[in-house]
Design an enzyme around this catalytic site. Structure first.
Site, PDB file in Angstrom:
ATOM      1  N   CYS A   7       0.035  -0.895   6.845  1.00  0.00           N
ATOM      2  CA  CYS A   7      -0.509  -2.200   7.194  1.00  0.00           C
ATOM      3  C   CYS A   7       0.569  -3.226   7.567  1.00  0.00           C
ATOM      4  O   CYS A   7       1.095  -3.205   8.680  1.00  0.00           O
ATOM      5  CB  CYS A   7      -1.389  -2.699   6.045  1.00  0.00           C
ATOM      6  SG  CYS A   7      -2.580  -3.993   6.529  1.00  0.00           S
ATOM      7  N   GLU A  14      -5.752   2.360   4.557  1.00  0.00           N
ATOM      8  CA  GLU A  14      -5.245   1.713   3.344  1.00  0.00           C
ATOM      9  C   GLU A  14      -6.406   1.476   2.379  1.00  0.00           C
ATOM     10  O   GLU A  14      -7.497   1.079   2.774  1.00  0.00           O
ATOM     11  CB  GLU A  14      -4.600   0.381   3.723  1.00  0.00           C
ATOM     12  CG  GLU A  14      -3.945  -0.335   2.557  1.00  0.00           C
ATOM     13  CD  GLU A  14      -3.294  -1.658   2.967  1.00  0.00           C
ATOM     14  OE1 GLU A  14      -2.343  -2.070   2.299  1.00  0.00           O
ATOM     15  OE2 GLU A  14      -3.740  -2.266   3.969  1.00  0.00           O
ATOM     16  N   LYS A  50       4.662   1.166  -0.159  1.00  0.00           N
ATOM     17  CA  LYS A  50       4.696   0.066   0.806  1.00  0.00           C
ATOM     18  C   LYS A  50       5.846  -0.892   0.524  1.00  0.00           C
ATOM     19  O   LYS A  50       5.968  -1.431  -0.588  1.00  0.00           O
ATOM     20  CB  LYS A  50       3.353  -0.679   0.771  1.00  0.00           C
ATOM     21  CG  LYS A  50       3.184  -1.744   1.851  1.00  0.00           C
ATOM     22  CD  LYS A  50       1.785  -2.349   1.742  1.00  0.00           C
ATOM     23  CE  LYS A  50       1.525  -3.360   2.845  1.00  0.00           C
ATOM     24  NZ  LYS A  50       0.158  -3.927   2.726  1.00  0.00           N
TER      25      LYS A  50
END
Length: 281
Positions: free
Chosen positions: A165, A40, A120
């Site tokens: 993440c 990321e 995301k």
């Protein structure tokens, strides 16, 4: 299929970060990797959260995306671009950066063409009284999980699910990726904080592998960054039974190689057909 997770300790200068990423991609290719995944924000860990907005690129344009496309093409591999800030729509005012962007994974195929984009979905917020992070201040969320198919050099197709993440904490995200067909590999590029990483990083990665009976590869940011932030590192590869195949350390750059085995996936799913036993989605 040989896969690679690249571990970085990115700084506040985009071009330096791109050069380091490019060098590690070349190292992974030389080691025989056919799919390479970056962490990321491999392109920037800025002084302020808002700094990512200054380098946010429109889809299909800009030096970050150009590097990813060129590296995938020149090495003839599948390149998963960790995450980078992409902007949508108009900027806040002429000549100004956008107020918010998307935290986006882009995947380029061996011909350099983009084959997948994932924004995301779950935005991180954390406050323990000493450290505070709130992604929603600079980002807007995506709305759907994304998977793609990577074909190895022997012609076998592998279904690969994307996440970033904080998505790791939401098992329903990964369950959605197992429809309409199960994934062979789940990717989790990350920049985990040290307190959350110490408590939950390996635990959650192994859980996602066990639940979904597939490989998990998690390339991470690692160590003390120039902006003062520390990230957990420990890039990890896990097999479908939850066994750790390899792990990097807590500091600095690194390359983690692992091998996907269709036979191992089939063995686990045959011995314990949990995916066939689902009753609630």
């Amino acid at each position: 299929m040989k896969i690679a997770a690249l571990q970085l300790c990115a700084g506040p200068r985009r071009d330096e970060n791109l050069a380091r990423a490019r060098a590690l991609i070349a190292e992974a290719a030389a080691a025989g990797a056919e799919l390479v995944a970056l962490p990321e924000y491999f392109c920037l860990m800025g002084w302020r959260d808002q700094d990512k907005l200054d380098i946010a690129e429109p889809p299909g344009e800009g030096p970050i995306q150009a590097m990813l496309a060129e590296a995938a093409r020149s090495h003839g591999l599948w390149l998963v671009g960790g995450s980078l800030p992409l902007r949508e729509g108009l900027p806040a005012a002429p000549g100004e950066p956008p107020r918010r962007a998307r935290n986006t994974t882009l995947v380029h195929g061996p011909d350099g063409q983009r084959v997948a984009r994932y924004d995301k979905v779950h935005l991180f917020r954390f406050d323990d009284g000493e450290r505070r992070h709130d992604e929603a201040a600079t980002l807007e969320p995506g709305d759907a999980p994304v998977a793609f198919t990577a074909t190895d050099r022997r012609g076998r197709a592998w279904r690969v699910g994307l996440s970033i993440c904080y998505d790791l904490r939401f098992p329903e995200h990964f369950r959605a990726l197992m429809q309409p067909a199960p994934c062979d590999l789940l990717l989790v590029p990350a920049a985990f904080t040290v307190p959350t990483g110490r408590a939950h990083w390996e635990l959650l990665l192994r859980a996602r592998a066990v639940e979904n009976q597939c490989y998990v590869l998690a390339p991470a940011q690692a160590g003390r960054h120039e902006n003062g932030r520390s990230t957990w590192g420990h890039s990890l590869a896990v097999d479908p039974w939850g066994e750790v195949l390899g792990q990097l350390g807590a500091e600095g750059e690194g390359l983690l190689l692992a091998e996907l085995s269709a036979e191992r996936i089939a063995e686990v799913r045959r011995q314990l057909p949990a995916l066939d036993h689902r009753r609630l989605g």
